[in-house]
Design a protein around this motif. Structure first.
Motif, PDB file in Angstrom:
ATOM      1  N   THR A   1     -26.244 -15.231  14.702  1.00  0.00           N
ATOM      2  CA  THR A   1     -24.802 -14.995  14.869  1.00  0.00           C
ATOM      3  C   THR A   1     -24.239 -14.251  13.662  1.00  0.00           C
ATOM      4  OG1 THR A   1     -24.263 -17.204  14.016  1.00  0.00           O
ATOM      5  CG2 THR A   1     -24.420 -16.958  16.408  1.00  0.00           C
ATOM      6  N   THR A   2     -24.758 -14.533  12.477  1.00  0.00           N
ATOM      7  CA  THR A   2     -24.319 -13.805  11.288  1.00  0.00           C
ATOM      8  C   THR A   2     -24.700 -12.340  11.402  1.00  0.00           C
ATOM      9  OG1 THR A   2     -24.514 -15.787   9.927  1.00  0.00           O
ATOM     10  CG2 THR A   2     -24.469 -13.673   8.771  1.00  0.00           C
ATOM     11  N   ALA A   3     -25.914 -12.065  11.856  1.00  0.00           N
ATOM     12  CA  ALA A   3     -26.358 -10.681  12.052  1.00  0.00           C
ATOM     13  C   ALA A   3     -25.485  -9.980  13.077  1.00  0.00           C
ATOM     14  CB  ALA A   3     -27.820 -10.651  12.479  1.00  0.00           C
ATOM     15  N   ALA A   4     -25.115 -10.677  14.134  1.00  0.00           N
ATOM     16  CA  ALA A   4     -24.246 -10.093  15.157  1.00  0.00           C
ATOM     17  C   ALA A   4     -22.881  -9.759  14.574  1.00  0.00           C
ATOM     18  CB  ALA A   4     -24.112 -11.044  16.340  1.00  0.00           C
ATOM     19  N   THR A   5     -22.346 -10.628  13.744  1.00  0.00           N
ATOM     20  CA  THR A   5     -21.055 -10.388  13.107  1.00  0.00           C
ATOM     21  C   THR A   5     -21.127  -9.183  12.183  1.00  0.00           C
ATOM     22  OG1 THR A   5     -20.499 -12.733  13.242  1.00  0.00           O
ATOM     23  CG2 THR A   5     -19.266 -11.405  11.649  1.00  0.00           C
ATOM     24  N   ILE A   6     -22.187  -9.105  11.384  1.00  0.00           N
ATOM     25  CA  ILE A   6     -22.356  -7.966  10.478  1.00  0.00           C
ATOM     26  C   ILE A   6     -22.466  -6.670  11.269  1.00  0.00           C
ATOM     27  CG2 ILE A   6     -23.936  -6.878   8.825  1.00  0.00           C
ATOM     28  CD1 ILE A   6     -24.578  -9.765   7.845  1.00  0.00           C
ATOM     29  N   ALA A   7     -23.245  -6.666  12.332  1.00  0.00           N
ATOM     30  CA  ALA A   7     -23.399  -5.472  13.168  1.00  0.00           C
ATOM     31  C   ALA A   7     -22.062  -5.037  13.756  1.00  0.00           C
ATOM     32  CB  ALA A   7     -24.420  -5.723  14.272  1.00  0.00           C
ATOM     33  N   GLU A   8     -21.271  -5.996  14.201  1.00  0.00           N
ATOM     34  CA  GLU A   8     -19.948  -5.689  14.760  1.00  0.00           C
ATOM     35  C   GLU A   8     -19.039  -5.063  13.706  1.00  0.00           C
ATOM     36  OE1 GLU A   8     -16.137  -8.198  16.348  1.00  0.00           O
ATOM     37  OE2 GLU A   8     -18.114  -8.934  16.909  1.00  0.00           O
ATOM     38  N   ILE A   9     -19.043  -5.631  12.511  1.00  0.00           N
ATOM     39  CA  ILE A   9     -18.212  -5.107  11.425  1.00  0.00           C
ATOM     40  C   ILE A   9     -18.648  -3.684  11.065  1.00  0.00           C
ATOM     41  CG2 ILE A   9     -17.652  -5.355   8.965  1.00  0.00           C
ATOM     42  CD1 ILE A   9     -17.900  -8.444   9.454  1.00  0.00           C
ATOM     43  N   ILE A  10     -19.941  -3.506  10.839  1.00  0.00           N
ATOM     44  CA  ILE A  10     -20.464  -2.205  10.428  1.00  0.00           C
ATOM     45  C   ILE A  10     -20.201  -1.147  11.499  1.00  0.00           C
ATOM     46  CG2 ILE A  10     -22.599  -0.916   9.907  1.00  0.00           C
ATOM     47  CD1 ILE A  10     -21.553  -2.740   7.621  1.00  0.00           C
ATOM     48  N   SER A  11     -20.400  -1.503  12.759  1.00  0.00           N
ATOM     49  CA  SER A  11     -20.227  -0.499  13.818  1.00  0.00           C
ATOM     50  C   SER A  11     -18.761  -0.118  14.021  1.00  0.00           C
ATOM     51  CB  SER A  11     -20.840  -0.982  15.132  1.00  0.00           C
ATOM     52  OG  SER A  11     -20.139  -2.108  15.618  1.00  0.00           O
TER      53      SER A  11
END
Length: 114
Positions: free
Chosen positions: A6-16
């Motif tokens: 879930t942390t990786a998903a959050t980071i991906a969302e922020i970066i994208s």
């Protein structure tokens, strides 16, 4: 509990979301800087707000080039240094683009009487 997934998903969302936000803000700045008949006055007022026009122009040009190089600039125009001309003192001189040449008037077609 937060998992690495879930942390990786959050980071991906922020970066994208960053490029779209940056392009949106740069498009807004571009439109404001090109307010008809106010370009030089806007450039001259920028130092009052802690940024020289040359800094703003350099940042815009650098970011637009970077976004374009990775295919994320969209319709964001490149900085036109023939119109916005940086000066050694950090100011920028606005030089209005030349007026487009008028379309030539077509010659009338002669009427041939038979």
């Amino acid at each position: 509990m937060t998992t690495p997934h879930t942390t990786a998903a959050t980071i991906a969302e922020i970066i994208s979301s960053v490029p779209a936000f940056v392009v949106s803000q740069m498009s807004r700045a571009y439109a404001l800087a090109n307010t008809p008949d106010q370009q030089q006055a806007i450039l001259d007022a920028m130092p009052d707000f802690g940024v020289t026009p040359a800094q703003a122009l350099t940042l815009y040009a650098t970011m637009q080039t970077a976004l374009a190089s990775i295919g994320l600039a969209g319709n964001l125009p490149a900085a036109d240094l023939t119109i916005f001309q940086p000066q050694p003192d950090g100011s920028v001189t606005y030089v209005a683009p030349p007026e487009p040449e008028p379309e030539p008037t077509p010659e009338p077609t002669p009427v041939i009487e038979q």
